[in-house]
Design a protein around this motif. Structure first.
Motif, PDB file in Angstrom:
ATOM      1  N   SER A 121      -4.128  10.231   5.314  1.00  0.00           N
ATOM      2  CA  SER A 121      -5.438  10.443   4.169  1.00  0.00           C
ATOM      3  C   SER A 121      -6.121   9.084   4.231  1.00  0.00           C
ATOM      4  CB  SER A 121      -4.832  10.547   2.614  1.00  0.00           C
ATOM      5  OG  SER A 121      -4.047  11.793   2.673  1.00  0.00           O
ATOM      6  N   ARG A 163       0.863  -1.294  -0.048  1.00  0.00           N
ATOM      7  CA  ARG A 163       0.067  -0.081  -0.337  1.00  0.00           C
ATOM      8  C   ARG A 163       0.996   1.292  -0.142  1.00  0.00           C
ATOM      9  NH1 ARG A 163      -5.020  -1.260   4.053  1.00  0.00           N
ATOM     10  NH2 ARG A 163      -5.820  -3.060   2.781  1.00  0.00           N
ATOM     11  N   THR A 187      -1.396   0.414   7.033  1.00  0.00           N
ATOM     12  CA  THR A 187      -2.964   0.447   6.971  1.00  0.00           C
ATOM     13  C   THR A 187      -3.218   1.260   5.612  1.00  0.00           C
ATOM     14  OG1 THR A 187      -3.030   0.168   9.144  1.00  0.00           O
ATOM     15  CG2 THR A 187      -5.085   0.869   8.077  1.00  0.00           C
ATOM     16  N   SER A 188      -2.634   2.449   5.773  1.00  0.00           N
ATOM     17  CA  SER A 188      -2.882   3.531   4.764  1.00  0.00           C
ATOM     18  C   SER A 188      -2.217   3.782   3.694  1.00  0.00           C
ATOM     19  CB  SER A 188      -3.420   4.749   5.621  1.00  0.00           C
ATOM     20  OG  SER A 188      -2.148   5.401   5.997  1.00  0.00           O
ATOM     21  N   ASN A 195     -17.717   0.843   3.843  1.00  0.00           N
ATOM     22  CA  ASN A 195     -18.101   1.943   3.021  1.00  0.00           C
ATOM     23  C   ASN A 195     -19.577   1.964   3.112  1.00  0.00           C
ATOM     24  OD1 ASN A 195     -15.676   3.509   2.325  1.00  0.00           O
ATOM     25  ND2 ASN A 195     -15.346   1.883   1.006  1.00  0.00           N
ATOM     26  N   ASN A 204     -13.753  15.164  -0.285  1.00  0.00           N
ATOM     27  CA  ASN A 204     -12.701  14.359  -0.237  1.00  0.00           C
ATOM     28  C   ASN A 204     -11.356  14.660  -0.472  1.00  0.00           C
ATOM     29  OD1 ASN A 204     -13.763  11.712   0.720  1.00  0.00           O
ATOM     30  ND2 ASN A 204     -15.020  11.639  -1.320  1.00  0.00           N
ATOM     31  N   LYS A 253      -7.890  -2.597  -2.247  1.00  0.00           N
ATOM     32  CA  LYS A 253      -9.045  -2.655  -1.552  1.00  0.00           C
ATOM     33  C   LYS A 253      -9.555  -4.113  -1.001  1.00  0.00           C
ATOM     34  CE  LYS A 253     -11.213   1.178  -2.627  1.00  0.00           C
ATOM     35  NZ  LYS A 253     -12.170   2.210  -1.984  1.00  0.00           N
ATOM     36  N   LEU A 257     -17.169   5.567  -3.330  1.00  0.00           N
ATOM     37  CA  LEU A 257     -17.022   5.250  -4.710  1.00  0.00           C
ATOM     38  C   LEU A 257     -17.208   3.407  -4.513  1.00  0.00           C
ATOM     39  CD1 LEU A 257     -13.473   6.717  -5.525  1.00  0.00           C
ATOM     40  CD2 LEU A 257     -15.701   7.082  -6.620  1.00  0.00           C
ATOM     41  N   LEU A 268     -13.918   4.582   4.785  1.00  0.00           N
ATOM     42  CA  LEU A 268     -12.438   4.278   4.927  1.00  0.00           C
ATOM     43  C   LEU A 268     -11.785   4.137   3.255  1.00  0.00           C
ATOM     44  CD1 LEU A 268     -12.101   2.303   7.924  1.00  0.00           C
ATOM     45  CD2 LEU A 268     -11.872   4.622   7.872  1.00  0.00           C
ATOM     46  N   ALA A 269     -10.611   4.692   3.004  1.00  0.00           N
ATOM     47  CA  ALA A 269     -10.102   4.115   1.886  1.00  0.00           C
ATOM     48  C   ALA A 269      -9.884   2.685   1.623  1.00  0.00           C
ATOM     49  CB  ALA A 269      -8.526   5.032   1.665  1.00  0.00           C
ATOM     50  N   PHE A 270      -9.293   1.911   2.766  1.00  0.00           N
ATOM     51  CA  PHE A 270      -8.861   0.693   2.661  1.00  0.00           C
ATOM     52  C   PHE A 270      -9.282   0.201   4.026  1.00  0.00           C
ATOM     53  CE2 PHE A 270      -5.143   3.281   1.291  1.00  0.00           C
ATOM     54  CZ  PHE A 270      -5.384   3.061  -0.041  1.00  0.00           C
ATOM     55  N   ASP A 271      -9.615  -1.301   3.761  1.00  0.00           N
ATOM     56  CA  ASP A 271      -9.695  -2.021   4.910  1.00  0.00           C
ATOM     57  C   ASP A 271      -8.548  -2.472   5.859  1.00  0.00           C
ATOM     58  OD1 ASP A 271     -11.033  -3.573   6.683  1.00  0.00           O
ATOM     59  OD2 ASP A 271     -12.029  -4.823   5.451  1.00  0.00           O
ATOM     60  N   LEU A 272      -8.644  -2.827   7.023  1.00  0.00           N
ATOM     61  CA  LEU A 272      -7.531  -3.219   7.497  1.00  0.00           C
ATOM     62  C   LEU A 272      -6.788  -4.610   7.004  1.00  0.00           C
ATOM     63  CD1 LEU A 272      -8.328  -2.998  11.318  1.00  0.00           C
ATOM     64  CD2 LEU A 272      -6.943  -1.606  10.031  1.00  0.00           C
ATOM     65  N   THR A 307      -9.265   8.392   5.755  1.00  0.00           N
ATOM     66  CA  THR A 307     -10.788   8.230   5.824  1.00  0.00           C
ATOM     67  C   THR A 307     -11.273   8.786   4.523  1.00  0.00           C
ATOM     68  OG1 THR A 307     -11.100  10.409   6.768  1.00  0.00           O
ATOM     69  CG2 THR A 307     -11.011   8.559   8.135  1.00  0.00           C
ATOM     70  N   ARG A 308     -12.444   8.722   4.025  1.00  0.00           N
ATOM     71  CA  ARG A 308     -13.209   8.970   3.058  1.00  0.00           C
ATOM     72  C   ARG A 308     -14.763   9.246   3.455  1.00  0.00           C
ATOM     73  NH1 ARG A 308      -8.572   8.845   1.455  1.00  0.00           N
ATOM     74  NH2 ARG A 308      -7.977   7.782  -0.346  1.00  0.00           N
ATOM     75  N   TYR A 313      -5.083   9.329  -4.754  1.00  0.00           N
ATOM     76  CA  TYR A 313      -6.632   9.703  -5.198  1.00  0.00           C
ATOM     77  C   TYR A 313      -6.713   9.366  -6.717  1.00  0.00           C
ATOM     78  CZ  TYR A 313      -8.460  11.933  -1.044  1.00  0.00           C
ATOM     79  OH  TYR A 313      -8.701  12.139   0.493  1.00  0.00           O
TER      80      TYR A 313
END
Lengths: 183, 423
Positions: free
Chosen positions: B182, A72, B174-175, B314, B87, A183, B322, B189-193, B184-185, A135
């Motif tokens: 960056s 990531r 995680t991110s 989400n 966002n 994702k 998204l 969230l942007a990604f899962d754990l 959260t959305r 993004y």
């Protein structure tokens, strides 16, 4: 839920903490205790990474959290190629719209191929402006732009940091994996 | 006022225009007492945490007046919010409080969701709580370490940096970013754990106890540290209320207020934790309070991990997030929704004249967001209520009549983040 706070008893003149005792006032217990804690720490495993010799992601043996390249990690971009070696990008400009730093510049042109209408004539990313937020990758509807875990990107001039389409297509070829696990 | 001093008149016939600060407690005009002297403490001073400027009027070594001057890191974040979609502004919140970017991401996302009436799934809320509390731990432990360093105790600061690095490792895993997360959305969230985060957080929390105990052993009941901190930088309960202080500074002054309990968000009411409150309001109380809060945050983190719900991250039904990439590649409906959210001129459906003030408990106190929407995907106004702004103003009361060395101790106990202060 927490219990309501009870105020400190009135007979404690110092409020939140009892006054120092005579032995504590002599500095000695603190010094002995501090040296003891520091000595204990001295024999614990070292946390420091010897950076130039050891890469930032080679420290699995050193009790760090990340032992391998983090998939990531948001590093330099690539433009993904399809099976025939063409760019996947269809110049829909969604990444340009999603970019908070306004660092992507795309000029579309009609594509000479049958399976799509447009392709980018110019695709430039100003890496000095880019904030590596990812993004663009999130906005791309056809997996054409990705952020790779590539870390080291020194250059000797500013103009080299504006990546054009060819540079982005050739950038970090080992990251051209079928689908990045995100994702 | 006495007559102009000889130096003031002989400097130049064309005097340098002087600036009057505040209510005139500090003036660079002639007329200072003979022993008074103006000192610029900052913006480039090793003991200043960031580009903060404090103008001190000293009488010998006593502070006879002071004026905090802010704006050296003014970056126009609020104005930037009027040109970025909701966002996109999450990226900007990272840069606002770089000590606890996750808490800022979460606070802004919660505010927008509250305005749009979006209910996020329980898993997203639990992950946000986990990340918020981890950033609180890293913020507080570094605050204590730097507080010790300013008093001359260098060693605990290095230990606190080790713990912060471990938190940042979790954030990076995680991110994808250590400092600028960056994560959260709006609507999730942007990604899962990823796999392994739970194990890493648990091992981190286990070792955190040792580090906190060691740091406490080095600082607490140490006469050198206590002489420098006890009764220094005192802010009474009434003064703290007058200045609008929140967070650790207010709780150290005896104000029992914490938004996590008083205005629960993200399901904080399901976790069992205490709000530590101290009454002295001195630098030592703030140190004690931050230590206690680290332990409470670790407790919350463990509870979140124990009760982590499964499911989506989400709020897919809200049409504000998204769709997943697999759906975008294969389903026409999802592709349309993806384009409707991403195309310029489109985006989030906001009310034509929506207004919201939403606040979360960030590590430094109440982080408030006042948003006005005009029906477009870009906010009409983004106003931030940074907790540091009020803390930095109140330093005038804390250091009045104290020594210069107390200014350093007080300043480090405030944990003022310049990026958030000046916005």
């Amino acid at each position: 839920m927490s219990a309501p706070h009870t105020p400190a008893p009135q007979d404690a003149p110092e409020g939140d903490h009892p006054p120092l005792t005579a032995s504590e006032k002599s500095y000695l217990p603190s010094i002995v205790k501090g040296i003891g804690i520091t000595l204990q720490r001295f024999f614990k495993p070292n946390f420091t990474v010897q950076y130039p010799e050891v890469g930032p992601y080679d420290y699995a043996a050193q009790d760090r959290a990340i032992g391998e390249v983090n998939p990531r990690h948001r590093g330099e971009h690539i433009l993904v190629k399809d099976e025939q070696g063409r760019e996947k990008c269809v110049a829909c400009l969604l990444c340009m719209a999603a970019c908070p730093a306004l660092c992507i510049h795309i000029e579309p042109e009609p594509a000479p191929w049958d399976d799509r209408e447009r392709r980018p004539k110019v695709f430039e990313i100003d890496m000095l402006r880019c904030i590596y937020c990812g993004y663009c990758e999130e906005a791309c509807p056809c997996d054409a732009i990705r952020l790779t875990p590539k870390l080291y990107t020194p250059t000797t001039s500013r103009t080299e940091r504006v990546y054009d389409k060819e540079r982005l297509l050739e950038n970090n070829p080992e990251a051209q994996v079928p689908q990045r696990p995100r994702k | 006022m006495s007559s102009p001093t000889p130096q003031a008149t002989s400097l130049s016939s064309d005097p340098i225009p002087t600036r009057q600060f505040g209510d005139g407690a500090i003036s660079l005009e002639p007329g200072l007492g003979e022993k008074d002297m103006i000192i610029n403490f900052g913006p480039q001073h090793p003991a200043m945490h960031g580009t903060l400027r404090l103008i001190l009027r000293l009488n010998g070594e006593k502070v006879s007046g002071s004026e905090p001057d802010m704006g050296f890191l003014h970056t126009g974040f609020e104005k930037l919010g009027e040109y970025r979609t909701y966002n996109q502004f999450i990226v900007v919140t990272d840069r606002m409080n770089y000590f606890s970017a996750m808490a800022n991401n979460t606070g802004f996302a919660c505010a927008v969701e509250e305005m749009l009436g979006i209910e996020i799934p329980p898993r997203a809320a639990a992950i946000r709580v986990l990340m918020c509390e981890l950033s609180r731990i890293s913020d507080h432990i570094l605050g204590i370490g730097l507080q010790g360093m300013d008093m001359g105790a260098f060693t605990p600061m290095l230990w606190s940096f080790i713990e912060r690095e471990k938190v940042y490792d979790v954030f990076e895993l995680t991110s994808g970013g250590r400092l600028t997360t960056s994560y959260t959305r709006v609507g999730g969230l942007a990604f899962d754990l990823p796999d392994g985060v739970e194990y890493r957080v648990r091992t981190f929390l286990d070792r955190l106890d040792d580090t906190v105990r060691d740091m406490e052993g080095m600082l607490a009941r140490n006469r050198i540290f206590m002489d420098r901190t006890v009764g220094v930088g005192v802010l009474t309960r009434d003064e703290a209320i007058d200045y609008g202080l929140t967070g650790p500074l207010a709780r150290a002054s005896g104000i029992d207020r914490d938004l996590r309990r008083d205005r629960p968000y993200l399901g904080y009411e399901q976790y069992d934790f205490e709000i530590p409150v101290f009454t002295d309001g001195c630098v030592y109380s703030r140190y004690q309070l931050r230590l206690a809060e680290i332990r409470e945050s670790a407790k919350i983190c463990r509870q979140v991990l124990d009760s982590m719900p499964a499911g989506e991250i989400n709020a897919l039904g809200s049409k504000a997030t998204l769709p997943s990439k697999d759906d975008v590649y294969t389903k026409m409906e999802s592709l349309i929704q993806h384009f409707m959210l991403s195309m310029p001129g489109h985006g989030l459906k906001t009310p034509a004249s929506g207004e919201i003030y939403s606040a979360t408990e960030s590590p430094n106190g109440e982080l408030g967001w006042f948003l006005i929407s005009d029906g477009s995907a870009v906010p009409y106004r983004v106003r931030v209520r940074p907790p540091c702004l009020f803390a930095f103003q109140s330093i005038r009361e804390m250091i009045q009549g104290k020594l210069v060395s107390d200014v350093v101790a007080t300043m480090s106990s405030l944990n003022v983040i310049a990026g958030e202060l000046d916005r």
